[in-house]
Design an enzyme around this catalytic site. Sequence first.
Site, mmCIF file in Angstrom:
data_model
loop_
_atom_site.group_PDB
_atom_site.id
_atom_site.type_symbol
_atom_site.label_atom_id
_atom_site.label_comp_id
_atom_site.label_asym_id
_atom_site.label_seq_id
_atom_site.Cartn_x
_atom_site.Cartn_y
_atom_site.Cartn_z
ATOM 1 N N ARG A 226 0.859 -1.185 0.000
ATOM 2 C CA ARG A 226 0.000 0.000 0.000
ATOM 3 C C ARG A 226 0.892 1.230 0.000
ATOM 4 N NH1 ARG A 226 -3.494 -2.774 -1.511
ATOM 5 N NH2 ARG A 226 -5.583 -3.139 -0.611
ATOM 6 N N HIS A 274 -1.034 -0.111 -9.955
ATOM 7 C CA HIS A 274 -1.680 -0.977 -8.971
ATOM 8 C C HIS A 274 -2.268 -2.224 -9.643
ATOM 9 C CE1 HIS A 274 -3.708 -0.848 -4.754
ATOM 10 N NE2 HIS A 274 -3.480 -2.097 -5.135
#
Length: 311
Positions: A226, A274
Amino acid sequence: MTDTLVFYSGPDPFEPWRAALAPLLGDDVRIENSDAVTDPETVRFALVWMPPEGFFDRFPNLELVINLGAGVDRLVARNDLPDLPITRLSDPEMGKMMASFALFAVLRHAREIPHFEAAQARREWAYRHPKAAGDISVAVLGLGELGALAATEIARQGFDTHGWATRPKDLPGVTVHCGDEALPHLLAQSDIVVCMLPLTPATRARIGASAFAAMRPGAAFVNLSRGEVVDEDALVGALRSGHLSGATLDVFAAEPLVPEHPLWTLPGVLITPHLASVALPKSAAPQIVANIRAVQNGEELVNTVSRVRGY
């Protein structure tokens, strides 16, 4: 009355998920996209990824929230999340995808690909002799389900592989270090550092200026967890100073990464949007259905999420 499974995911189309789930659920569970729910009171199950604020308020009989992925930090941090069981996906295909991407990122730096990409742009034949995998030390920070698979795959390729976790683990080919006191020494001895830490209150901005300063000069950094786990300003500083030789980054504090962000143009940095690992409908469907059946039959759920731990 037929139960309903409601689906919401910004990036994922509905139809592949419906096609994967429908044959397993049969006629007793209706599958509907969130914007086409015909009877909200029949909705007992929600399969979601980052639904909008107030999403859950529409469904008074909701009994289970299934997170459409392995990372649940954004879901459990919400103020509108009902007090219901939450499960996450634990899909072996997701694990393989993440492990292969982690290995790709390690190989990118181990084989000095940024050097050759820069040389190619200059049309320069810039030979550098490769190192043996066993002479390159790789640290994987975070040995949860995905981190453990990534570390094991990196070790399988012969790299001197180390892991950092909150508690001891036994992984083939991986030397595991535990506790905050072990981290600076591990960073100092690693050529490549791969961040796989979940986002929790304890890990937010955990990889910051002191962590980057502890890393071996010329080390490379990889973040597949993250963005908020990393202090991006400190990362930019470490790259600009040359203390880090490069980075492979799939996640960021704010996504999409804004065009003016300095990470776009720093030498040796690869940015991907991502996508290191995503949920795959066909392989994830059986475990989703198993938890739906568990609710219907009053049985124990699998892959439940602890709101206290945040994962």
